[in-house]
Design a protein around this motif. Structure first.
Motif, PDB file in Angstrom:
ATOM      1  N   LEU A  48      -1.991   5.603   5.920  1.00 34.18           N
ATOM      2  CA  LEU A  48      -1.941   6.528   7.041  1.00 34.18           C
ATOM      3  C   LEU A  48      -1.852   5.806   8.384  1.00 34.18           C
ATOM      4  O   LEU A  48      -1.547   6.431   9.395  1.00 34.18           O
ATOM      5  CB  LEU A  48      -3.164   7.451   7.025  1.00 34.18           C
ATOM      6  N   GLN A  49      -2.077   4.500   8.395  1.00 34.81           N
ATOM      7  CA  GLN A  49      -1.975   3.723   9.637  1.00 34.81           C
ATOM      8  C   GLN A  49      -0.533   3.378   9.983  1.00 34.81           C
ATOM      9  O   GLN A  49      -0.130   3.448  11.121  1.00 34.81           O
ATOM     10  CB  GLN A  49      -2.790   2.433   9.537  1.00 34.81           C
ATOM     11  N   CYS A  50       0.241   3.000   8.966  1.00 35.73           N
ATOM     12  CA  CYS A  50       1.609   2.555   9.258  1.00 35.73           C
ATOM     13  C   CYS A  50       2.679   3.343   8.516  1.00 35.73           C
ATOM     14  O   CYS A  50       3.864   3.210   8.814  1.00 35.73           O
ATOM     15  CB  CYS A  50       1.763   1.069   8.969  1.00 35.73           C
ATOM     16  N   GLY A  51       2.283   4.141   7.531  1.00 37.82           N
ATOM     17  CA  GLY A  51       3.233   4.964   6.802  1.00 37.82           C
ATOM     18  C   GLY A  51       3.904   4.293   5.618  1.00 37.82           C
ATOM     19  O   GLY A  51       4.756   4.889   4.972  1.00 37.82           O
ATOM     20  N   CYS A  52       3.533   3.055   5.332  1.00 38.75           N
ATOM     21  CA  CYS A  52       4.175   2.354   4.222  1.00 38.75           C
ATOM     22  C   CYS A  52       3.562   2.779   2.885  1.00 38.75           C
ATOM     23  O   CYS A  52       2.490   3.364   2.828  1.00 38.75           O
ATOM     24  CB  CYS A  52       4.037   0.847   4.382  1.00 38.75           C
ATOM     25  N   TYR A  53       4.287   2.452   1.811  1.00 38.31           N
ATOM     26  CA  TYR A  53       3.735   2.579   0.471  1.00 38.31           C
ATOM     27  C   TYR A  53       2.979   1.284   0.200  1.00 38.31           C
ATOM     28  O   TYR A  53       3.556   0.200   0.240  1.00 38.31           O
ATOM     29  CB  TYR A  53       4.841   2.774  -0.569  1.00 38.31           C
TER      30      TYR A  53
END
Length: 72
Positions: A48-53
């Motif tokens: 949720l901080q950067c949106g990566c998997y």
């Protein structure tokens, strides 16, 4: 809709195709994922901080946790 087995197969393929110097070894990969599993910023495999998997981020030596004071 892609099922869970397809997703994990794609993660495995991603790790296998990374250039070796960018690929974390299995122990480091598992360690990073374990840290993510216990993070309050993880939702359905997404940071949720950067949106990566997180499975993809943990696989690369040149990517790190975006949280301040993160262990990796």
């Amino acid at each position: 809709m892609t099922n869970e087995n397809d997703y994990f197969a794609s993660v495995l393929r991603y790790r296998q195709t990374l250039v070796e110097k960018l690929r974390t070894d299995d122990a480091l990969y598992e360690s990073r994922l374990n840290i993510c599993k216990h993070c309050t910023q993880l939702e359905n495999g997404t940071c949720l901080q950067c949106g990566c998997y997180v499975e993809m981020r943990a696989a690369r030596t040149d990517m790190h946790c975006p949280l301040d004071k993160a262990p990796w």
